[in-house]
Design a protein around this motif. Structure first.
Motif, PDB file in Angstrom:
ATOM      1  N   GLN A 204       0.731  -1.260  -0.126  1.00 27.61           N
ATOM      2  CA  GLN A 204      -0.092   0.220  -0.010  1.00 27.61           C
ATOM      3  C   GLN A 204       0.876   1.258   0.057  1.00 27.61           C
ATOM      4  O   GLN A 204       0.449   2.384  -0.306  1.00 27.61           O
ATOM      5  CB  GLN A 204      -0.910  -0.003   1.419  1.00 27.61           C
ATOM      6  N   GLN A 205       2.220   1.150   0.247  1.00 28.44           N
ATOM      7  CA  GLN A 205       3.079   2.269   0.130  1.00 28.44           C
ATOM      8  C   GLN A 205       3.856   2.207  -1.024  1.00 28.44           C
ATOM      9  O   GLN A 205       4.787   2.975  -1.267  1.00 28.44           O
ATOM     10  CB  GLN A 205       4.000   2.225   1.496  1.00 28.44           C
ATOM     11  N   GLY A 206       3.480   1.373  -1.801  1.00 26.85           N
ATOM     12  CA  GLY A 206       4.232   1.109  -3.195  1.00 26.85           C
ATOM     13  C   GLY A 206       5.634   0.561  -3.120  1.00 26.85           C
ATOM     14  O   GLY A 206       6.676   0.740  -3.854  1.00 26.85           O
ATOM     15  N   LYS A 207       5.668  -0.364  -2.158  1.00 27.43           N
ATOM     16  CA  LYS A 207       6.968  -1.226  -1.713  1.00 27.43           C
ATOM     17  C   LYS A 207       6.611  -2.733  -1.731  1.00 27.43           C
ATOM     18  O   LYS A 207       5.399  -3.212  -1.785  1.00 27.43           O
ATOM     19  CB  LYS A 207       7.589  -0.498  -0.665  1.00 27.43           C
ATOM     20  N   GLU A 215      16.587  -8.594  -2.543  1.00 30.31           N
ATOM     21  CA  GLU A 215      16.820  -7.772  -1.479  1.00 30.31           C
ATOM     22  C   GLU A 215      15.806  -7.240  -0.677  1.00 30.31           C
ATOM     23  O   GLU A 215      14.631  -7.309  -1.200  1.00 30.31           O
ATOM     24  CB  GLU A 215      17.610  -6.592  -2.139  1.00 30.31           C
ATOM     25  N   LEU A 216      15.787  -6.570   0.252  1.00 34.13           N
ATOM     26  CA  LEU A 216      14.722  -5.904   1.030  1.00 34.13           C
ATOM     27  C   LEU A 216      14.096  -4.909   0.305  1.00 34.13           C
ATOM     28  O   LEU A 216      14.950  -4.124  -0.382  1.00 34.13           O
ATOM     29  CB  LEU A 216      15.068  -5.535   2.596  1.00 34.13           C
ATOM     30  N   GLY A 217      12.883  -4.632   0.213  1.00 37.91           N
ATOM     31  CA  GLY A 217      12.246  -3.771  -0.478  1.00 37.91           C
ATOM     32  C   GLY A 217      11.730  -2.724   0.181  1.00 37.91           C
ATOM     33  O   GLY A 217      10.923  -1.947  -0.220  1.00 37.91           O
ATOM     34  N   PHE A 218      12.341  -2.472   1.457  1.00 39.40           N
ATOM     35  CA  PHE A 218      11.776  -1.478   2.137  1.00 39.40           C
ATOM     36  C   PHE A 218      12.611  -0.654   3.230  1.00 39.40           C
ATOM     37  O   PHE A 218      13.915  -1.278   3.201  1.00 39.40           O
ATOM     38  CB  PHE A 218      10.578  -1.681   3.092  1.00 39.40           C
ATOM     39  N   GLU A 219      12.441   0.475   3.677  1.00 35.66           N
ATOM     40  CA  GLU A 219      13.561   1.049   4.492  1.00 35.66           C
ATOM     41  C   GLU A 219      13.272   1.157   5.970  1.00 35.66           C
ATOM     42  O   GLU A 219      12.146   0.543   6.582  1.00 35.66           O
ATOM     43  CB  GLU A 219      13.750   2.653   4.170  1.00 35.66           C
ATOM     44  N   GLU A 220      14.288   1.210   6.847  1.00 38.20           N
ATOM     45  CA  GLU A 220      14.113   1.253   8.208  1.00 38.20           C
ATOM     46  C   GLU A 220      12.937   2.183   8.568  1.00 38.20           C
ATOM     47  O   GLU A 220      12.146   1.786   9.492  1.00 38.20           O
ATOM     48  CB  GLU A 220      15.279   1.902   9.093  1.00 38.20           C
ATOM     49  N   ALA A 221      12.616   3.188   8.166  1.00 37.66           N
ATOM     50  CA  ALA A 221      11.557   4.180   8.427  1.00 37.66           C
ATOM     51  C   ALA A 221      10.128   3.407   8.011  1.00 37.66           C
ATOM     52  O   ALA A 221       9.286   3.701   8.852  1.00 37.66           O
ATOM     53  CB  ALA A 221      11.539   5.490   7.708  1.00 37.66           C
ATOM     54  N   ILE A 372     -12.525 -10.638  -6.430  1.00 38.21           N
ATOM     55  CA  ILE A 372     -11.375  -9.610  -6.064  1.00 38.21           C
ATOM     56  C   ILE A 372     -10.542  -9.437  -6.913  1.00 38.21           C
ATOM     57  O   ILE A 372      -9.347  -8.874  -6.993  1.00 38.21           O
ATOM     58  CB  ILE A 372     -10.791  -9.643  -4.603  1.00 38.21           C
ATOM     59  N   GLN A 373     -10.328 -10.399  -8.034  1.00 42.06           N
ATOM     60  CA  GLN A 373      -9.611 -10.712  -8.978  1.00 42.06           C
ATOM     61  C   GLN A 373      -9.432  -9.283 -10.002  1.00 42.06           C
ATOM     62  O   GLN A 373      -8.032  -9.074  -9.986  1.00 42.06           O
ATOM     63  CB  GLN A 373      -9.955 -11.658 -10.094  1.00 42.06           C
ATOM     64  N   PRO A 374     -10.040  -8.406 -10.061  1.00 46.38           N
ATOM     65  CA  PRO A 374      -9.842  -7.172 -10.793  1.00 46.38           C
ATOM     66  C   PRO A 374      -9.247  -6.177 -10.027  1.00 46.38           C
ATOM     67  O   PRO A 374      -8.318  -5.363 -10.597  1.00 46.38           O
ATOM     68  CB  PRO A 374     -11.190  -6.729 -11.272  1.00 46.38           C
ATOM     69  N   GLU A 375      -9.384  -6.461  -8.742  1.00 46.50           N
ATOM     70  CA  GLU A 375      -8.480  -5.520  -7.793  1.00 46.50           C
ATOM     71  C   GLU A 375      -6.898  -5.984  -7.420  1.00 46.50           C
ATOM     72  O   GLU A 375      -6.544  -5.143  -6.686  1.00 46.50           O
ATOM     73  CB  GLU A 375      -9.220  -5.464  -6.518  1.00 46.50           C
ATOM     74  N   LEU A 376      -6.613  -7.029  -7.783  1.00 46.20           N
ATOM     75  CA  LEU A 376      -5.326  -7.502  -7.286  1.00 46.20           C
ATOM     76  C   LEU A 376      -4.031  -6.798  -7.787  1.00 46.20           C
ATOM     77  O   LEU A 376      -4.359  -6.250  -8.930  1.00 46.20           O
ATOM     78  CB  LEU A 376      -5.066  -8.879  -7.795  1.00 46.20           C
ATOM     79  N   GLY A 377      -3.179  -6.528  -6.948  1.00 46.92           N
ATOM     80  CA  GLY A 377      -2.143  -5.714  -7.223  1.00 46.92           C
ATOM     81  C   GLY A 377      -1.273  -6.628  -8.229  1.00 46.92           C
ATOM     82  O   GLY A 377      -1.399  -7.686  -8.443  1.00 46.92           O
ATOM     83  N   ASP A 378       0.082  -6.165  -8.161  1.00 41.19           N
ATOM     84  CA  ASP A 378       1.191  -7.188  -8.899  1.00 41.19           C
ATOM     85  C   ASP A 378       1.398  -8.169  -8.433  1.00 41.19           C
ATOM     86  O   ASP A 378       1.178  -8.347  -7.054  1.00 41.19           O
ATOM     87  CB  ASP A 378       2.523  -6.108  -9.067  1.00 41.19           C
ATOM     88  N   PRO A 379       1.885  -9.297  -9.046  1.00 42.81           N
ATOM     89  CA  PRO A 379       2.077 -10.410  -8.399  1.00 42.81           C
ATOM     90  C   PRO A 379       3.331 -10.235  -7.400  1.00 42.81           C
ATOM     91  O   PRO A 379       4.187  -9.432  -7.553  1.00 42.81           O
ATOM     92  CB  PRO A 379       2.559 -11.510  -9.443  1.00 42.81           C
ATOM     93  N   MET A 380       3.459 -11.240  -6.276  1.00 48.17           N
ATOM     94  CA  MET A 380       4.603 -10.859  -5.483  1.00 48.17           C
ATOM     95  C   MET A 380       5.779 -11.610  -6.169  1.00 48.17           C
ATOM     96  O   MET A 380       5.880 -12.669  -6.715  1.00 48.17           O
ATOM     97  CB  MET A 380       4.475 -11.995  -4.205  1.00 48.17           C
ATOM     98  N   PRO A 381       6.869 -11.037  -5.999  1.00 47.94           N
ATOM     99  CA  PRO A 381       8.316 -11.664  -6.363  1.00 47.94           C
ATOM    100  C   PRO A 381       8.554 -12.832  -5.591  1.00 47.94           C
ATOM    101  O   PRO A 381       8.051 -13.280  -4.319  1.00 47.94           O
ATOM    102  CB  PRO A 381       9.426 -10.523  -6.013  1.00 47.94           C
ATOM    103  N   VAL A 382       9.340 -13.784  -6.404  1.00 52.67           N
ATOM    104  CA  VAL A 382       9.598 -15.052  -5.937  1.00 52.67           C
ATOM    105  C   VAL A 382      10.546 -14.895  -4.664  1.00 52.67           C
ATOM    106  O   VAL A 382      11.513 -14.100  -4.585  1.00 52.67           O
ATOM    107  CB  VAL A 382      10.169 -15.987  -6.695  1.00 52.67           C
ATOM    108  N   PRO A 383      10.217 -15.252  -3.332  1.00 50.29           N
ATOM    109  CA  PRO A 383      10.877 -15.218  -2.319  1.00 50.29           C
ATOM    110  C   PRO A 383      12.402 -15.499  -2.484  1.00 50.29           C
ATOM    111  O   PRO A 383      12.605 -16.433  -2.956  1.00 50.29           O
ATOM    112  CB  PRO A 383      10.264 -16.025  -1.392  1.00 50.29           C
TER     113      PRO A 383
END
Length: 424
Positions: A204-207, A215-221, A372-383
Motif C-alpha cells: 500500500q506504500q508502493g513497496k 533484497e529487502l524492498g523497504f527502509e528502516e523508516a 477481487i480478481q480485478p483489484e489484485l495488485g502486482d504478483p509477489m516476487p519469488v521469495p
C-alpha cells in the motif's frame, strides 16, 4: 552466497554424512518385480491426509506398476524433517512445498526441474511463482488470498455492523476493533499474520517486503512506521495485550483466538475459512484488508500460490514423479478430492469442475477470490533464499515493541539489519 534456513542448518549438522553419501543417491525405489515405489511427503490436517490418500489410490489405479507411499505431519515438524532428509540424501520423491522455502531448496540443487509438466491452464503469474532463473521447481496446486476473516456473531453481540471493506482504512479497522473489545468479552482483532500483514501494508506504500533481485524492498523508516501502527492498535484496544499476542502469533485455526471465538477479526488465507468455521461453530466472512488511503482497490491484495508440488532432484524416477504431479494438479479427479484444501485449484478447468462440489464455506472463499480478481495488485516476487526466517524475525520484534522492550525505531533498525543478513 550465504545459506540460511532449516535446510542450511541441517546441511551444516550433517555435512560429514552427506559428503560420505555423495554419488550414492537415494534408494532407486524399484522393487524386485520392476514396479516403481515413490515417497510423497506433505503437511496438513487429518482431512488433507485422507483426501491425499484418496488421490494416491486413484493415481495408482490409473498407473499400475507405480506405488506411492505417504509421509505426512504438521507444518512445523515437516520442515525440520525434510531438511534433515534432504541433507542426508533421503528426500521424498514428491514434496509438498511452500513459497517461503522453494528458493532455499531449489538454489541448493535439491529440487527437480518440472519445466515439461503441463501448466497451460494455470495463470502465468501463478506459474512464475514456482520458477527461479534455473527452472520451474514447483507447480502450484491452488491459489489463496490473505483476507480479514470477520466473525458476524461477535459483531452482532457488540451491536457493530460489518465494515464496508471496499473503502475502509486502517483507522476504520482500529475504531471497529476497539469498539468490539469494549463491548464484548472478545478482542476486536487478533495479531497480524506475518509476514503477509507486513507485505500487504508495504504494498500500500508502493513497496515490497523483498524485491525480484532478492533484497529487502523497504527502509528502516517503513519498518518503524509499521511497528508503530501495531503498537498503536494494542494501545487503542484494537489488538490484545502483548501477553495474549505472544500466544497467538502462529497457531492453527482450532487453537487461535479466532477459532475459539475470542476475536472478531483475524488474518487468514482463504483456504482456511472452512477450518475456522468448524473450530468456532460460526460462519466467518472474508473481508478485504484495510488500506492506507481508503480508495477502492487500495488494499493491494495479492494472489498467493497456496502450495506447490515439487520433486526431489535425487529421485531415481523423475518421469513418474512428473506424472504424479501432473495428475495432482491437472486431473479433475484429483481436484474433486482436494476440493479447496490446497487452495482454489490453479488449473482453470479443474477449478470449474470443483467449484460446484465445494462446501458452503469453501464456496464463500471461492466467490471472494473470484470477486477481487480485478483489484489484485502486482504478483509477489519469488521469495529469496532465507525468506523463511523473516516471519520469526518480524514476530520477535513486534513483541519487543508490544512489550515496550524496544521503541519502534530501535526495533526497526535491528530488524532490518537482521533481515538483510538472513537473505544476503
Amino acid at each position: 552466497m550465504k545459506r540460511t534456513g532449516p535446510l542450511a542448518k541441517a546441511v551444516t549438522v550433517l555435512a560429514v554424512s552427506a559428503l560420505a553419501l555423495t554419488g550414492c543417491g537415494s534408494a532407486d525405489g524399484a522393487t524386485d518385480d520392476g514396479n516403481v515405489e515413490l515417497r510423497f511427503a506433505w503437511w496438513g490436517s487429518d482431512t488433507r491426509h485422507q483426501q491425499t490418500q484418496e488421490i494416491i489410490d486413484a493415481f495408482e489405479e490409473q498407473n499400475p506398476g507405480i506405488t506411492v507411499t505417504g509421509e505426512y505431519g504438521d507444518f512445523t515438524g515437516y520442515w525440520d524433517k525434510l531438511a534433515t532428509q534432504t541433507a542426508s540424501n533421503d528426500a521424498p520423491d514428491i514434496i509438498q512445498m511452500d513459497d517461503k522455502y522453494i528458493r532455499e531448496y531449489a538454489d541448493n540443487g535439491a529440487l527437480l526441474d518440472l519445466s515439461d509438466v503441463d501448466v497451460s491452464e494455470i495463470d502465468e503469474d501463478v506459474v512464475e511463482s514456482g520458477r527461479t532463473e534455473d527452472g520451474l521447481f514447483g507447480v502450484a496446486t491452488g491459489v489463496n488470498i490473505m483476507a480479514i476473516m470477520a466473525n458476524p456473531a461477535i459483531f452482532e453481540e457488540a451491536g457493530v455492523e460489518l465494515p464496508d471493506d471496499s473503502t475502509w482504512t486502517w483507522q476504520d479497522f482500529s475504531d471497529v476493533a476497539a469498539e468490539i473489545t469494549e463491548k464484548t468479552d472478545a478482542y476486536g482483532a487478533s495479531a497480524p499474520n506475518e509476514p503477509a500483514g507486513f507485505q500487504m501494508w508495504l504494498r500500500q506504500q508502493g513497496k515490497e517486503l523483498t524485491t525480484p533481485e532478492g533484497e529487502l524492498g523497504f527502509e528502516e523508516a517503513d519498518a518503524a512506521e509499521y511497528l508503530s501502527l501495531q503498537k498503536q492498535l494494542v494501545e487503542d484496544g484494537a489488538l490484545p495485550p502483548a501477553s495474549v499476542i505472544t500466544e497467538d502469533q502462529n497457531p492453527g485455526p482450532d487453537q487461535s483466538l479466532a477459532g475459539t471465538n475470542q476475536s472478531a477479526m483475524s488474518m487468514w488465507w482463504t483456504n482456511q475459512l472452512s477450518a475456522l468455521n468448524s473450530a468456532s461453530g460460526n460462519q466467518f466472512v472474508p473481508l478485504r484488508f484495510p488500506s492506507t488511503d481508503g480508495s477502492e482497490g487500495g488494499a493491494q491484495l495479492f494472489q498467493k500460490s497456496a502450495m506447490f508440488m515439487s520433486g526431489s532432484a535425487r529421485t531415481e524416477h523423475p518421469e513418474e514423479v512428473k506424472k504424479f504431479i501432473d495428475f495432482m494438479v491437472n486431473s479433475e479427479e484429483a481436484g474433486k478430492f482436494n476440493l479447496a484444501d490446497r487452495g482454489l485449484p490453479a488449473n482453470q478447468s479443474v477449478r470449474e469442475a470443483v467449484v460446484p462440489e465445494l462446501s458452503e464455506a469453501d464456496t464463500v472463499a471461492a466467490d471472494f477470490v473470484e470477486e477481487i480478481q480485478p483489484e489484485l495488485g502486482d504478483p509477489m516476487p519469488v521469495p529469496p533464499l532465507g525468506f523463511s526466517t523473516l516471519q520469526e524475525i518480524l514476530y520477535r520484534y513486534e513483541l519487543d515493541v508490544a512489550f515496550d522492550r524496544s521503541s519502534p525505531e530501535d526495533a526497526a533498525r535491528s530488524m532490518v539489519s537482521e533481515m538483510e543478513s538472513a537473505i544476503s
